[in-house]
Design a protein around this motif. Sequence first.
Motif, PDB file in Angstrom:
ATOM      1  N   GLY A 274      23.010 -41.364  54.285  1.00 51.65           N
ATOM      2  CA  GLY A 274      22.061 -42.328  53.748  1.00 51.65           C
ATOM      3  C   GLY A 274      20.648 -41.800  53.662  1.00 51.65           C
ATOM      4  O   GLY A 274      20.350 -40.663  54.028  1.00 51.65           O
ATOM      5  N   THR A 275      19.751 -42.655  53.179  1.00 47.99           N
ATOM      6  CA  THR A 275      18.344 -42.279  53.083  1.00 47.99           C
ATOM      7  C   THR A 275      17.746 -42.189  54.478  1.00 47.99           C
ATOM      8  O   THR A 275      17.792 -43.163  55.238  1.00 47.99           O
ATOM      9  CB  THR A 275      17.553 -43.305  52.252  1.00 47.99           C
ATOM     10  OG1 THR A 275      18.050 -43.310  50.916  1.00 47.99           O
ATOM     11  CG2 THR A 275      16.069 -42.979  52.244  1.00 47.99           C
ATOM     12  N   PRO A 276      17.184 -41.052  54.847  1.00 46.15           N
ATOM     13  CA  PRO A 276      16.634 -40.893  56.195  1.00 46.15           C
ATOM     14  C   PRO A 276      15.268 -41.546  56.324  1.00 46.15           C
ATOM     15  O   PRO A 276      14.700 -42.051  55.355  1.00 46.15           O
ATOM     16  CB  PRO A 276      16.537 -39.372  56.343  1.00 46.15           C
ATOM     17  CG  PRO A 276      16.308 -38.886  54.939  1.00 46.15           C
ATOM     18  CD  PRO A 276      17.091 -39.817  54.047  1.00 46.15           C
ATOM     19  N   ASN A 277      14.732 -41.495  57.518  1.00 47.61           N
ATOM     20  CA  ASN A 277      13.389 -42.018  57.798  1.00 47.61           C
ATOM     21  C   ASN A 277      12.379 -40.943  57.385  1.00 47.61           C
ATOM     22  O   ASN A 277      11.759 -40.284  58.221  1.00 47.61           O
ATOM     23  CB  ASN A 277      13.256 -42.365  59.283  1.00 47.61           C
ATOM     24  CG  ASN A 277      12.062 -43.240  59.576  1.00 47.61           C
ATOM     25  OD1 ASN A 277      11.163 -43.375  58.752  1.00 47.61           O
ATOM     26  ND2 ASN A 277      12.035 -43.826  60.750  1.00 47.61           N
ATOM     27  N   ILE A 278      12.198 -40.810  56.088  1.00 45.93           N
ATOM     28  CA  ILE A 278      11.439 -39.688  55.516  1.00 45.93           C
ATOM     29  C   ILE A 278      10.004 -39.661  56.024  1.00 45.93           C
ATOM     30  O   ILE A 278       9.502 -38.615  56.465  1.00 45.93           O
ATOM     31  CB  ILE A 278      11.457 -39.766  53.976  1.00 45.93           C
ATOM     32  CG1 ILE A 278      12.887 -39.812  53.460  1.00 45.93           C
ATOM     33  CG2 ILE A 278      10.709 -38.577  53.374  1.00 45.93           C
ATOM     34  CD1 ILE A 278      13.007 -40.266  52.011  1.00 45.93           C
ATOM     35  N   SER A 279       9.334 -40.788  55.950  1.00 47.46           N
ATOM     36  CA  SER A 279       7.932 -40.832  56.346  1.00 47.46           C
ATOM     37  C   SER A 279       7.756 -40.447  57.810  1.00 47.46           C
ATOM     38  O   SER A 279       6.810 -39.727  58.168  1.00 47.46           O
ATOM     39  CB  SER A 279       7.355 -42.224  56.097  1.00 47.46           C
ATOM     40  OG  SER A 279       8.065 -43.204  56.835  1.00 47.46           O
ATOM     41  N   ALA A 280       8.669 -40.916  58.661  1.00 51.52           N
ATOM     42  CA  ALA A 280       8.569 -40.608  60.083  1.00 51.52           C
ATOM     43  C   ALA A 280       8.791 -39.124  60.348  1.00 51.52           C
ATOM     44  O   ALA A 280       8.106 -38.520  61.181  1.00 51.52           O
ATOM     45  CB  ALA A 280       9.574 -41.445  60.869  1.00 51.52           C
ATOM     46  N   VAL A 281       9.747 -38.536  59.653  1.00 53.08           N
ATOM     47  CA  VAL A 281      10.014 -37.105  59.820  1.00 53.08           C
ATOM     48  C   VAL A 281       8.780 -36.289  59.438  1.00 53.08           C
ATOM     49  O   VAL A 281       8.356 -35.375  60.160  1.00 53.08           O
ATOM     50  CB  VAL A 281      11.232 -36.678  58.978  1.00 53.08           C
ATOM     51  CG1 VAL A 281      11.349 -35.153  58.917  1.00 53.08           C
ATOM     52  CG2 VAL A 281      12.515 -37.282  59.544  1.00 53.08           C
ATOM     53  N   ILE A 282       8.191 -36.623  58.297  1.00 50.44           N
ATOM     54  CA  ILE A 282       7.023 -35.876  57.824  1.00 50.44           C
ATOM     55  C   ILE A 282       5.828 -36.084  58.755  1.00 50.44           C
ATOM     56  O   ILE A 282       5.083 -35.140  59.056  1.00 50.44           O
ATOM     57  CB  ILE A 282       6.694 -36.288  56.373  1.00 50.44           C
ATOM     58  CG1 ILE A 282       7.815 -35.797  55.445  1.00 50.44           C
ATOM     59  CG2 ILE A 282       5.346 -35.740  55.928  1.00 50.44           C
ATOM     60  CD1 ILE A 282       7.698 -36.285  54.015  1.00 50.44           C
ATOM     61  N   ALA A 283       5.645 -37.311  59.243  1.00 47.18           N
ATOM     62  CA  ALA A 283       4.548 -37.563  60.188  1.00 47.18           C
ATOM     63  C   ALA A 283       4.811 -36.897  61.535  1.00 47.18           C
ATOM     64  O   ALA A 283       3.866 -36.456  62.209  1.00 47.18           O
ATOM     65  CB  ALA A 283       4.351 -39.064  60.369  1.00 47.18           C
ATOM     66  N   PHE A 284       6.076 -36.799  61.939  1.00 48.92           N
ATOM     67  CA  PHE A 284       6.404 -36.119  63.191  1.00 48.92           C
ATOM     68  C   PHE A 284       6.050 -34.639  63.104  1.00 48.92           C
ATOM     69  O   PHE A 284       5.667 -34.024  64.102  1.00 48.92           O
ATOM     70  CB  PHE A 284       7.875 -36.314  63.531  1.00 48.92           C
ATOM     71  CG  PHE A 284       8.279 -35.765  64.876  1.00 48.92           C
ATOM     72  CD1 PHE A 284       7.504 -35.990  66.001  1.00 48.92           C
ATOM     73  CD2 PHE A 284       9.443 -35.028  65.024  1.00 48.92           C
ATOM     74  CE1 PHE A 284       7.877 -35.483  67.244  1.00 48.92           C
ATOM     75  CE2 PHE A 284       9.834 -34.530  66.250  1.00 48.92           C
ATOM     76  CZ  PHE A 284       9.052 -34.753  67.361  1.00 48.92           C
ATOM     77  N   ALA A 285       6.179 -34.069  61.923  1.00 50.56           N
ATOM     78  CA  ALA A 285       5.752 -32.678  61.741  1.00 50.56           C
ATOM     79  C   ALA A 285       4.273 -32.528  62.069  1.00 50.56           C
ATOM     80  O   ALA A 285       3.843 -31.521  62.653  1.00 50.56           O
ATOM     81  CB  ALA A 285       6.032 -32.226  60.315  1.00 50.56           C
ATOM     82  N   THR A 286       3.472 -33.524  61.697  1.00 53.01           N
ATOM     83  CA  THR A 286       2.052 -33.505  62.031  1.00 53.01           C
ATOM     84  C   THR A 286       1.850 -33.622  63.538  1.00 53.01           C
ATOM     85  O   THR A 286       0.962 -32.977  64.110  1.00 53.01           O
ATOM     86  CB  THR A 286       1.321 -34.649  61.300  1.00 53.01           C
ATOM     87  OG1 THR A 286       1.479 -34.479  59.896  1.00 53.01           O
ATOM     88  CG2 THR A 286      -0.162 -34.667  61.640  1.00 53.01           C
ATOM     89  N   ALA A 287       2.675 -34.444  64.198  1.00 56.88           N
ATOM     90  CA  ALA A 287       2.611 -34.540  65.656  1.00 56.88           C
ATOM     91  C   ALA A 287       2.937 -33.196  66.305  1.00 56.88           C
ATOM     92  O   ALA A 287       2.289 -32.788  67.281  1.00 56.88           O
ATOM     93  CB  ALA A 287       3.585 -35.616  66.150  1.00 56.88           C
ATOM     94  N   LEU A 288       3.923 -32.498  65.759  1.00 53.84           N
ATOM     95  CA  LEU A 288       4.269 -31.169  66.288  1.00 53.84           C
ATOM     96  C   LEU A 288       3.124 -30.184  66.073  1.00 53.84           C
ATOM     97  O   LEU A 288       2.827 -29.362  66.954  1.00 53.84           O
ATOM     98  CB  LEU A 288       5.545 -30.659  65.621  1.00 53.84           C
ATOM     99  CG  LEU A 288       6.825 -31.423  65.963  1.00 53.84           C
ATOM    100  CD1 LEU A 288       7.978 -30.952  65.081  1.00 53.84           C
ATOM    101  CD2 LEU A 288       7.186 -31.253  67.441  1.00 53.84           C
ATOM    102  N   ASP A 289       2.476 -30.263  64.914  1.00 50.53           N
ATOM    103  CA  ASP A 289       1.295 -29.423  64.671  1.00 50.53           C
ATOM    104  C   ASP A 289       0.223 -29.692  65.717  1.00 50.53           C
ATOM    105  O   ASP A 289      -0.429 -28.763  66.221  1.00 50.53           O
ATOM    106  CB  ASP A 289       0.727 -29.686  63.274  1.00 50.53           C
ATOM    107  CG  ASP A 289       1.610 -29.151  62.155  1.00 50.53           C
ATOM    108  OD1 ASP A 289       2.430 -28.248  62.424  1.00 50.53           O
ATOM    109  OD2 ASP A 289       1.477 -29.638  61.016  1.00 50.53           O
TER     110      ASP A 289
END
Length: 404
Positions: A274-289
Amino acid sequence: MLSPEMLRDDFPIFSSSINDNSLIYLDSGATSQKPKQVIDRLNQFYSQENANVHRGIHFLSENATRNYEEARVKLANYLNAKSNEIVWTKGATESINLIAHGLSHLLTSADSVAISALEHHANIVPWQQACEKTGANLIILPINELGILDLAQAKILLEKYQPKILALSHASNALGNIQPIAELIQYIKPYNTISVIDGAQGFLHLRPDIKQIECDFYVLSAHKALGPTGLGAFYGRYELLCQMPVYQTGGEMIKHVSFEKTTFALPPGKFEAGTPNISAVIAFATALDYLQQLEHQKVQQYEQSLFQYLVSELQRIDGIKLYGDLKNNIGTLSFNYKEEHPFDIATLLDQFGVAVRSGHHCTQPLMQCLQVTGTVRVSLAFYNNKNDLDLFINALNSTISMLE
């Protein structure tokens, strides 16, 4: 040196007030606060980039897909793993359920699954269900009267039962104890035991390195590590991911569908229906940064200095009982005051703007072992400071005065 004051400015919520008091947030074990960089990244995605992933050839879709998959690579690098061994889920709970479902086919009535008495319900119930389904035996590694894993007894049980699976938290969500996972994983290697580590609490504080830990699975939750809610992930050894059956079916995770037969994508795709939690994944990348920019050793030292100060101040208060490992801890402390109910203490603390957790912390078996119904839990993060703890101690002393 780490400047907590400067980092604290990145978290907008600390400009808030609660009951006409400055917010004293001591509940990071439940969820971490979010830096403005993560909040801004969420807003940017929905206002300028919103599109589905893996489905379109137009600019927005390709951009979303690229950022989504780059986030997977970032998490893999952060864990020192490979990107095809990272699976996105909706949280640590779903991750453990998925893994337990996927490994159940390896269990028979002759096998055992080992967990510790410290585990969160999410790392107990899925394994109970797997054992009930397969007839396998659930083994509980014991703790002492303070709630610390009895390592000697744990090794005796592991040698006796040689479990098929060992599921263990990296750090206790209720008590903050850091578990000796690397030592135990090495201990069970001769038994070919599959190791599943619940890193929901450990990920933010301990910067796990998969190659050093040598576990087979490592589970994490984004919202406990500066990221959005509704997102989790896990590392899984690729060989095992390939052997595991699918958990959910539908769109995206397929290779080919006909009315006669369906074939599934290779990992990690086959686990992401299904459609993943796209926005959260991309924002989590910022958290990792954000986390990558911090000096991990200095952050740990700072959190430990706060924790030890908290311990020393609580020990000054007559009638306080502390639980857990006070030396080997991520910065989470559980306590009770005499016979007062934890809910009453937490409720009164809230009147002073202090946010703590009270209750059994989704660890009812642990509370039974400690012979209490619950505790008050203070869980720290690097955005806390000494002033937070001084205000908490003052509020606690005022709360005690009101209760007596």
